[in-house]
Design a protein around this motif. Structure first.
Motif, PDB file in Angstrom:
ATOM      1  N   MET A   1      -2.107   2.969   8.914  1.00 21.93           N
ATOM      2  CA  MET A   1      -3.351   2.345   8.531  1.00 21.93           C
ATOM      3  C   MET A   1      -3.259   1.941   7.061  1.00 21.93           C
ATOM      4  SD  MET A   1      -7.268   3.827   8.628  1.00 21.93           S
ATOM      5  CE  MET A   1      -7.633   3.202  10.250  1.00 21.93           C
ATOM      6  N   LYS A   2      -3.718   0.747   6.764  1.00 16.46           N
ATOM      7  CA  LYS A   2      -3.807   0.312   5.372  1.00 16.46           C
ATOM      8  C   LYS A   2      -5.153   0.744   4.819  1.00 16.46           C
ATOM      9  CE  LYS A   2      -0.704  -3.498   4.827  1.00 16.46           C
ATOM     10  NZ  LYS A   2      -0.474  -4.800   4.271  1.00 16.46           N
ATOM     11  N   ILE A   3      -5.125   1.224   3.594  1.00 14.13           N
ATOM     12  CA  ILE A   3      -6.354   1.618   2.912  1.00 14.13           C
ATOM     13  C   ILE A   3      -6.454   0.791   1.640  1.00 14.13           C
ATOM     14  CG2 ILE A   3      -7.678   3.487   1.884  1.00 14.13           C
ATOM     15  CD1 ILE A   3      -6.029   5.445   3.575  1.00 14.13           C
ATOM     16  N   TYR A   4      -7.516   0.013   1.555  1.00 13.34           N
ATOM     17  CA  TYR A   4      -7.774  -0.819   0.381  1.00 13.34           C
ATOM     18  C   TYR A   4      -8.867  -0.158  -0.461  1.00 13.34           C
ATOM     19  CZ  TYR A   4      -5.327  -4.611   2.789  1.00 13.34           C
ATOM     20  OH  TYR A   4      -4.384  -5.376   3.430  1.00 13.34           O
ATOM     21  N   TYR A   5      -8.546   0.119  -1.711  1.00 14.56           N
ATOM     22  CA  TYR A   5      -9.523   0.668  -2.643  1.00 14.56           C
ATOM     23  C   TYR A   5      -9.995  -0.454  -3.558  1.00 14.56           C
ATOM     24  CZ  TYR A   5      -8.172   5.454  -1.449  1.00 14.56           C
ATOM     25  OH  TYR A   5      -7.933   6.629  -0.793  1.00 14.56           O
ATOM     26  N   SER A   6     -11.305  -0.590  -3.706  1.00 13.45           N
ATOM     27  CA  SER A   6     -11.857  -1.571  -4.634  1.00 13.45           C
ATOM     28  C   SER A   6     -13.007  -0.934  -5.402  1.00 13.45           C
ATOM     29  CB  SER A   6     -12.341  -2.812  -3.889  1.00 13.45           C
ATOM     30  OG  SER A   6     -13.394  -2.486  -3.009  1.00 13.45           O
ATOM     31  N   CYS A   7     -13.274  -1.490  -6.577  1.00 13.23           N
ATOM     32  CA  CYS A   7     -14.338  -0.958  -7.430  1.00 13.23           C
ATOM     33  C   CYS A   7     -15.683  -1.492  -6.956  1.00 13.23           C
ATOM     34  CB  CYS A   7     -14.090  -1.346  -8.889  1.00 13.23           C
ATOM     35  SG  CYS A   7     -15.357  -0.694 -10.010  1.00 13.23           S
ATOM     36  N   GLU A   8     -16.581  -0.592  -6.670  1.00 15.55           N
ATOM     37  CA  GLU A   8     -17.896  -1.020  -6.205  1.00 15.55           C
ATOM     38  C   GLU A   8     -18.730  -1.612  -7.335  1.00 15.55           C
ATOM     39  OE1 GLU A   8     -21.173   2.093  -5.673  1.00 15.55           O
ATOM     40  OE2 GLU A   8     -19.347   3.254  -5.300  1.00 15.55           O
ATOM     41  N   GLY A  11     -15.896  -4.958  -8.593  1.00 19.35           N
ATOM     42  CA  GLY A  11     -15.293  -5.664  -7.475  1.00 19.35           C
ATOM     43  C   GLY A  11     -13.782  -5.809  -7.537  1.00 19.35           C
ATOM     44  N   ASP A  12     -13.157  -5.344  -8.616  1.00 21.89           N
ATOM     45  CA  ASP A  12     -11.702  -5.462  -8.747  1.00 21.89           C
ATOM     46  C   ASP A  12     -10.986  -4.582  -7.728  1.00 21.89           C
ATOM     47  OD1 ASP A  12     -11.941  -7.204 -10.857  1.00 21.89           O
ATOM     48  OD2 ASP A  12     -11.294  -5.786 -12.395  1.00 21.89           O
ATOM     49  N   ALA A  13      -9.812  -5.057  -7.295  1.00 24.93           N
ATOM     50  CA  ALA A  13      -8.953  -4.252  -6.435  1.00 24.93           C
ATOM     51  C   ALA A  13      -8.365  -3.125  -7.276  1.00 24.93           C
ATOM     52  CB  ALA A  13      -7.847  -5.108  -5.853  1.00 24.93           C
ATOM     53  N   ILE A  14      -8.371  -1.912  -6.739  1.00 28.19           N
ATOM     54  CA  ILE A  14      -7.815  -0.754  -7.444  1.00 28.19           C
ATOM     55  C   ILE A  14      -6.411  -0.468  -6.942  1.00 28.19           C
ATOM     56  CG2 ILE A  14      -8.061   1.714  -7.886  1.00 28.19           C
ATOM     57  CD1 ILE A  14     -11.120   1.295  -7.573  1.00 28.19           C
ATOM     58  N   ASP A  15      -6.259  -0.373  -5.623  1.00 25.41           N
ATOM     59  CA  ASP A  15      -4.952  -0.059  -5.051  1.00 25.41           C
ATOM     60  C   ASP A  15      -4.995  -0.292  -3.544  1.00 25.41           C
ATOM     61  OD1 ASP A  15      -2.319   0.764  -4.949  1.00 25.41           O
ATOM     62  OD2 ASP A  15      -2.718   2.858  -5.422  1.00 25.41           O
ATOM     63  N   THR A  16      -3.829  -0.427  -2.963  1.00 23.84           N
ATOM     64  CA  THR A  16      -3.668  -0.513  -1.518  1.00 23.84           C
ATOM     65  C   THR A  16      -2.541   0.429  -1.142  1.00 23.84           C
ATOM     66  OG1 THR A  16      -4.307  -2.840  -1.519  1.00 23.84           O
ATOM     67  CG2 THR A  16      -3.146  -2.025   0.427  1.00 23.84           C
ATOM     68  N   ILE A  17      -2.799   1.262  -0.140  1.00 21.84           N
ATOM     69  CA  ILE A  17      -1.762   2.168   0.328  1.00 21.84           C
ATOM     70  C   ILE A  17      -1.672   2.056   1.846  1.00 21.84           C
ATOM     71  CG2 ILE A  17      -1.964   3.782  -1.599  1.00 21.84           C
ATOM     72  CD1 ILE A  17      -3.580   5.622   0.196  1.00 21.84           C
ATOM     73  N   GLU A  18      -0.560   2.483   2.373  1.00 16.48           N
ATOM     74  CA  GLU A  18      -0.391   2.509   3.817  1.00 16.48           C
ATOM     75  C   GLU A  18       0.021   3.912   4.224  1.00 16.48           C
ATOM     76  OE1 GLU A  18       1.396  -0.192   7.394  1.00 16.48           O
ATOM     77  OE2 GLU A  18       1.417  -0.933   5.335  1.00 16.48           O
ATOM     78  N   VAL A  19      -0.687   4.460   5.199  1.00 18.12           N
ATOM     79  CA  VAL A  19      -0.415   5.821   5.670  1.00 18.12           C
ATOM     80  C   VAL A  19      -0.333   5.826   7.193  1.00 18.12           C
ATOM     81  CG1 VAL A  19      -1.544   6.923   3.694  1.00 18.12           C
ATOM     82  CG2 VAL A  19      -2.883   6.415   5.730  1.00 18.12           C
ATOM     83  N   ASP A  20       0.400   6.812   7.716  1.00 15.70           N
ATOM     84  CA  ASP A  20       0.478   6.971   9.170  1.00 15.70           C
ATOM     85  C   ASP A  20      -0.811   7.557   9.714  1.00 15.70           C
ATOM     86  OD1 ASP A  20       3.094   5.996   9.321  1.00 15.70           O
ATOM     87  OD2 ASP A  20       3.932   7.980   8.914  1.00 15.70           O
ATOM     88  N   GLU A  21      -1.399   8.474   8.915  1.00 15.91           N
ATOM     89  CA  GLU A  21      -2.597   9.178   9.344  1.00 15.91           C
ATOM     90  C   GLU A  21      -3.475   9.443   8.126  1.00 15.91           C
ATOM     91  OE1 GLU A  21      -3.679  13.552  11.212  1.00 15.91           O
ATOM     92  OE2 GLU A  21      -1.705  12.711  11.593  1.00 15.91           O
ATOM     93  N   VAL A  22      -4.779   9.268   8.288  1.00 12.98           N
ATOM     94  CA  VAL A  22      -5.714   9.518   7.195  1.00 12.98           C
ATOM     95  C   VAL A  22      -6.069  10.998   7.199  1.00 12.98           C
ATOM     96  CG1 VAL A  22      -7.983   9.005   6.241  1.00 12.98           C
ATOM     97  CG2 VAL A  22      -6.645   7.184   7.293  1.00 12.98           C
TER      98      VAL A  22
END
Length: 80
Positions: A1-8, A11-22
């Protein structure tokens, strides 16, 4: 699963990670109430993607959340 982190806030993108399981504990999601989860986390199962709204370091600093003299680990704990 891709996880996109953004600043609420900005609105800037903070990071994107990919994990097998959350792992909710590893990501700190277990500390959130059901209402906070609804506000902060959105999941698109069709795209196998999670969107997490957080605060970027710049906004955290501009809002005065960092306390002078505290180690960074303790400052992050204040935000949870």
């Amino acid at each position: 699963m891709k996880i996109y982190y953004s600043c609420e806030h900005c609105g800037d993108a903070i990071d994107t990670i990919e994990v097998d399981e959350v792992d909710e504990v590893k990501f700190g999601f277990d500390c959130l109430t059901a209402e906070e989860r609804q506000d902060i986390i959105k999941v698109d199962l069709m795209k196998n993607t999670m969107y997490v709204h957080s605060l970027c370091d710049k906004c955290i600093e501009s809002m005065g959340f960092f306390e002078e003299g505290l180690p960074q680990k303790q400052q992050k704990e204040l935000l949870h």
